[in-house]
Design an enzyme around this catalytic site. Structure first.
Site, PDB file in Angstrom:
ATOM      1  N   THR A   1      -1.397  -0.898   2.086  1.00 22.47           N
ATOM      2  CA  THR A   1      -0.178  -1.423   1.471  1.00 22.47           C
ATOM      3  C   THR A   1       0.952  -1.512   2.479  1.00 22.47           C
ATOM      4  O   THR A   1       0.963  -0.804   3.480  1.00 22.47           O
ATOM      5  CB  THR A   1       0.271  -0.576   0.258  1.00 22.47           C
ATOM      6  OG1 THR A   1       1.418  -1.195  -0.340  1.00 22.47           O
ATOM      7  CG2 THR A   1       0.644   0.842   0.655  1.00 22.47           C
ATOM      8  N   ARG A   2       1.887  -2.442   2.198  1.00 24.14           N
ATOM      9  CA  ARG A   2       3.095  -2.551   3.017  1.00 24.14           C
ATOM     10  C   ARG A   2       4.327  -2.419   2.131  1.00 24.14           C
ATOM     11  O   ARG A   2       5.441  -2.740   2.525  1.00 24.14           O
ATOM     12  CB  ARG A   2       3.134  -3.885   3.765  1.00 24.14           C
ATOM     13  CG  ARG A   2       2.684  -5.079   2.951  1.00 24.14           C
ATOM     14  CD  ARG A   2       2.967  -6.369   3.654  1.00 24.14           C
ATOM     15  NE  ARG A   2       4.236  -6.879   3.221  1.00 24.14           N
ATOM     16  CZ  ARG A   2       4.390  -7.756   2.221  1.00 24.14           C
ATOM     17  NH1 ARG A   2       3.353  -8.248   1.576  1.00 24.14           N
ATOM     18  NH2 ARG A   2       5.587  -8.163   1.885  1.00 24.14           N
TER      19      ARG A   2
ATOM     20  N   HIS B   1       3.937   1.496  -6.517  1.00 20.81           N
ATOM     21  CA  HIS B   1       4.418   1.593  -7.883  1.00 20.81           C
ATOM     22  C   HIS B   1       3.239   1.967  -8.787  1.00 20.81           C
ATOM     23  O   HIS B   1       2.147   2.239  -8.305  1.00 20.81           O
ATOM     24  CB  HIS B   1       5.056   0.270  -8.295  1.00 20.81           C
ATOM     25  CG  HIS B   1       6.183  -0.142  -7.380  1.00 20.81           C
ATOM     26  ND1 HIS B   1       7.301   0.643  -7.200  1.00 20.81           N
ATOM     27  CD2 HIS B   1       6.326  -1.207  -6.559  1.00 20.81           C
ATOM     28  CE1 HIS B   1       8.104   0.046  -6.320  1.00 20.81           C
ATOM     29  NE2 HIS B   1       7.535  -1.059  -5.910  1.00 20.81           N
TER      30      HIS B   1
ATOM     31  N   HIS C   1      -0.040   0.129  -8.362  1.00 24.37           N
ATOM     32  CA  HIS C   1      -0.813   0.506  -7.177  1.00 24.37           C
ATOM     33  C   HIS C   1      -1.559   1.811  -7.418  1.00 24.37           C
ATOM     34  O   HIS C   1      -2.686   1.993  -6.979  1.00 24.37           O
ATOM     35  CB  HIS C   1       0.104   0.612  -5.956  1.00 24.37           C
ATOM     36  CG  HIS C   1       0.861  -0.648  -5.681  1.00 24.37           C
ATOM     37  ND1 HIS C   1       2.215  -0.765  -5.857  1.00 24.37           N
ATOM     38  CD2 HIS C   1       0.427  -1.864  -5.268  1.00 24.37           C
ATOM     39  CE1 HIS C   1       2.592  -1.994  -5.570  1.00 24.37           C
ATOM     40  NE2 HIS C   1       1.534  -2.684  -5.207  1.00 24.37           N
TER      41      HIS C   1
ATOM     42  N   ARG D   1      -5.155  -8.837  -5.632  1.00 22.91           N
ATOM     43  CA  ARG D   1      -4.793 -10.249  -5.533  1.00 22.91           C
ATOM     44  C   ARG D   1      -3.885 -10.468  -4.312  1.00 22.91           C
ATOM     45  O   ARG D   1      -3.093  -9.618  -3.959  1.00 22.91           O
ATOM     46  CB  ARG D   1      -4.097 -10.715  -6.828  1.00 22.91           C
ATOM     47  CG  ARG D   1      -2.822  -9.979  -7.187  1.00 22.91           C
ATOM     48  CD  ARG D   1      -1.577 -10.782  -6.917  1.00 22.91           C
ATOM     49  NE  ARG D   1      -0.381 -10.048  -7.324  1.00 22.91           N
ATOM     50  CZ  ARG D   1       0.230  -9.174  -6.565  1.00 22.91           C
ATOM     51  NH1 ARG D   1      -0.227  -8.881  -5.367  1.00 22.91           N
ATOM     52  NH2 ARG D   1       1.333  -8.573  -6.994  1.00 22.91           N
TER      53      ARG D   1
HETATM   54  P1  ADP Z   1      -0.382  -6.195   1.221  1.00 27.94           P
HETATM   55  O1  ADP Z   1      -1.651  -6.690   0.642  1.00 27.94           O
HETATM   56  O2  ADP Z   1       0.354  -7.247   1.999  1.00 27.94           O
HETATM   57  O3  ADP Z   1      -0.456  -4.892   1.898  1.00 27.94           O
HETATM   58  P2  ADP Z   1       0.780  -4.949  -1.137  1.00 27.94           P
HETATM   59  O4  ADP Z   1       1.278  -3.687  -0.570  1.00 27.94           O
HETATM   60  O5  ADP Z   1       1.624  -5.643  -2.152  1.00 27.94           O
HETATM   61  O6  ADP Z   1       0.610  -6.043  -0.014  1.00 27.94           O
HETATM   62  O7  ADP Z   1      -0.646  -4.753  -1.785  1.00 27.94           O
HETATM   63  C1  ADP Z   1      -1.500  -3.695  -1.497  1.00 27.94           C
HETATM   64  C2  ADP Z   1      -2.850  -3.920  -2.176  1.00 27.94           C
HETATM   65  O8  ADP Z   1      -2.685  -3.874  -3.579  1.00 27.94           O
HETATM   66  C3  ADP Z   1      -3.511  -5.245  -1.873  1.00 27.94           C
HETATM   67  O9  ADP Z   1      -4.906  -5.093  -1.804  1.00 27.94           O
HETATM   68  C4  ADP Z   1      -3.127  -6.102  -3.046  1.00 27.94           C
HETATM   69  O10 ADP Z   1      -4.054  -7.128  -3.242  1.00 27.94           O
HETATM   70  C5  ADP Z   1      -3.156  -5.087  -4.188  1.00 27.94           C
HETATM   71  N1  ADP Z   1      -2.249  -5.414  -5.321  1.00 27.94           N
HETATM   72  C6  ADP Z   1      -0.903  -5.274  -5.370  1.00 27.94           C
HETATM   73  N2  ADP Z   1      -0.402  -5.599  -6.566  1.00 27.94           N
HETATM   74  C7  ADP Z   1      -1.466  -5.944  -7.345  1.00 27.94           C
HETATM   75  C8  ADP Z   1      -1.627  -6.393  -8.719  1.00 27.94           C
HETATM   76  N3  ADP Z   1      -0.592  -6.519  -9.559  1.00 27.94           N
HETATM   77  N4  ADP Z   1      -2.873  -6.657  -9.148  1.00 27.94           N
HETATM   78  C9  ADP Z   1      -3.935  -6.537  -8.341  1.00 27.94           C
HETATM   79  N5  ADP Z   1      -3.848  -6.129  -7.077  1.00 27.94           N
HETATM   80  C10 ADP Z   1      -2.638  -5.839  -6.544  1.00 27.94           C
END
Ligand code: ADP
Length: 577
Positions: free
Chosen positions: A197-198, A202, A205, A291
């Site tokens: 994650t970046r 929440h 997650h 996603r």
């Molecule tokens: P990144 O993928 O750029 O690190 P995030 O921190 O937003 O960005 O996402 C972390 C992981 O959680 C990723 O694998 C992302 O696909 C997944 N993810 C985040 N929000 C959701 C969601 N609402 N439904 C499904 N997967 C999610």
């Protein structure tokens, strides 16, 4: 098993020189030409050195680079989707030929590693953008970085490390792949699912991680990126406090937190493969991919660069080869009536689904609005609130620009007095003349000096803003680019309000309170704004006031009203207005 073998290799290999060789490497590195690594190169080097980028043995040579761009494979056939290259200036490349050594130093000049130069090549970065990111558009942050912030010559070769880059923040959470594996082994963990994650984590997650661990019967490695992420993301200090605050919500001995010094490229599908390889090297057997994994955000026209599940589709083809299994998720949304997170396409008809975007979250935090419990745990919201104070508690800069005699000094003094009368805030006035007496006494009025003067004002204003104060600046600031640069500096820390005092030149000249126009007309002052030097009209002013029509008191009142409307200061109640 091949998979086990890959993991074992990663655990044992790093590129730090063996103790008996280290003195020699240091000697060679200090004698050789050197290169001060950029922030991104530092991140890449750290993961090369600590084995996170296994099987890479250095920065890519031309053959590997071409092959990676085209086929996602090194020249020897090993899967690798993202170029890891050392880009340098033509100037630095001059001293290098194949067979020589290049010292790699951190920005302070400490030697971290040597590069045994194999080749130098000038990449076609537009082609690289299309191959790696699938687009040449600068709306894509990875492409913008590649085209605008990398150097033209790539130097390939193996690296030998002296020591890892130093980090002083959160040392207890910065573990090498070897250390992470050792910790997993100590705890007897054999199946571990990694979470990338970046963002702050929440509730959605946490749902992803708990469900994934449950689905495959594994422990969890919460492995957030703290190297470089997407510009505009929440800073990593805040995020790490959020992760730490969340960890107690996992049952004991089920989850470990370790920070990853990766420089993300936001390359979506290719990046997901890369994340999987790196997490395998850290000892994970599984990786969560939801996603839009590592997505770059949308284009300016609102369209996406990649489909929301392209990353999953690509990784699925290579799971076995990488040696990691994907735990994929559809988009999860919150359904209030059921108090549960559900896949988007399984929400019963008639029930409302909720999400809050990153932008919306930041808006709520800065406006002081509630962040609902269904979205984030209160302890996480609390950490976010500590970093994102509501606007009214944050610093801001009012930047008045206009011709000499347009009323900047008078209006800024009145504004200063009105704000001080209300109390509760500290204000620094950076009036043109005051600045020129104190900060910029050696500067004249050439374009270069004017820019330097504005840059200094911007630096000070940004610091004042960062510390929660109010800066009122009143220089002429005739050049648009310089004003924009100040805006960027200040907006990184708080509010910026550009006020254009737009009195016509004739009016300012008629007033001529300091007799400057007369002297400029007589040729006694060179480069005088409006007479012999241009004033570029701002098109981005938040407030524009024609001070030939409106008095100084009223002008200050208009600015105050804007500050109130935007929430930078509280509204006056009836009694005090
Ligand atoms: P990144 O993928 O750029 O690190 P995030 O921190 O937003 O960005 O996402 C972390 C992981 O959680 C990723 O694998 C992302 O696909 C997944 N993810 C985040 N929000 C959701 C969601 N609402 N439904 C499904 N997967 C999610």
């Amino acid at each position: 098993m091949i998979v086990e073998k890959l993991r074992e290799d990663a655990g044992g290999s790093d590129l730090i020189a063996a103790p008996q060789r280290r003195a020699e490497v240091v000697r060679a590195g200090l004698r050789a030409p050197s290169w001060n690594l950029t922030e991104r190169q530092l991140c890449d080097l750290e993961l090369l050195l600590n084995g996170g980028f296994m099987p890479l043995t250095g920065f890519m040579n031309g053959l590997d680079y071409e092959s990676v761009c085209q086929d996602m494979r090194l020249a020897n056939g090993a899967l690798w989707p993202i170029p890891i290259v050392l880009d340098v200036t033509e100037e630095a490349a001059k001293d290098l030929t194949p067979g020589t050594v290049l010292g790699l130093r951190d920005p302070e000049g400490a030697l971290l590693a040597v590069l045994h130069v194999e080749d130098l090549y000038r990449p076609d970065r537009k082609a690289e953008a299309r191959q790696v990111y699938g687009t040449g558009s600068r709306d894509h942050p990875g492409v913008a970085f590649l085209l605008d912030q990398t150097h033209p010559v790539y130097v390939g070769g193996t690296v030998e490390g002296v020591h890892l880059p130093s980090h002083f923040d959160f040392p207890e959470l910065r573990m090498t792949p070897r250390q992470v594996r050792a910790a997993m082994a100590r705890q007897g963990w054999s199946r571990v699912v990694g979470f990338q994650t970046r963002n702050p984590m929440h509730r959605v997650h946490q749902e992803l991680t708990l469900r994934a661990a449950d689905a495959v019967g594994a422990k969890l490695l919460i492995n957030p990126v703290v190297g470089m992420t997407k510009p505009g993301d929440i800073d990593h200090y805040t995020r790490v406090r959020c992760y730490k605050a969340l960890m107690h919500r996992y049952p004991e001995d089920t989850a470990m937190l370790a920070l990853l010094p990766l420089a993300m490229r936001m390359a979506g599908p290719r990046e997901a493969l890369w994340h999987a390889i790196v997490r395998r090297n850290f000892g994970c057997t599984h990786l969560i991919v939801g996603r839009d994994h590592a997505g770059p955000g949308k284009r300016l026209n609102g369209r996406s660069f990649y489909g929301p599940f392209d990353a999953q589709d690509l990784l699925r083809q290579f799971e076995a080869e990488i040696g990691i299994a994907m735990v994929s998720f559809p988009t999860l949304v919150y359904v209030g009536q059921l108090d549960a997170y559900l896949p988007e396409d399984e929400v019963p008809s008639g029930l409302a689904a909720h999400t809050i975007s990153g932008t919306e979250l930041r808006r709520r935090l800065t406006s002081g609005e509630q962040v609902p419990d269904w979205f984030t745990f209160p302890e996480v919201a609390g950490e976010l609130r500590r970093s994102y104070r509501p606007r009214r508690e944050r610093g801001f800069t009012v930047f008045l620009t206009g011709l000499s005699g347009s009323g900047k000094s008078t209006v800024s003094k009145i504004l200063n007095a009105r704000l001080l009368e209300r109390g509760g805030r500290t204000i620094t006035m950076l009036d043109g003349d005051v600045v020129r007496k104190n900060l910029s006494s050696e500067l004249g009025f050439s374009r270069e000096h004017r820019d330097l003067n504005i840059q200094r004002i911007g630096f000070v204003a940004a610091e004042i803003t960062r510390h929660g104060g109010i800066a009122i600046c009143a220089p002429i600031a005739p050049y648009d680019a310089a004003r924009k640069a100040v805006r960027a500096m200040v907006e990184a820390h708080g509010g910026f309000v550009l006020v254009h005092l737009a009195a016509p030149l004739e009016v300012c000249e008629q007033r001529d309170r300091k007799g400057l126009y007369a002297r400029a007309r007589a040729g006694m002052i060179k480069d005088f704004t409006g007479i012999s030097d241009p004033y570029e009209l701002p098109e981005d002013a938040e407030v524009t006031i024609d001070t030939s029509e409106i008095g100084a008191d009223e002008a200050a009142e208009l600015i105050l009203r804007h500050l109130e409307e935007e929430g930078f200061v509280g509204r006056r109640d009836f009694a005090t207005s």
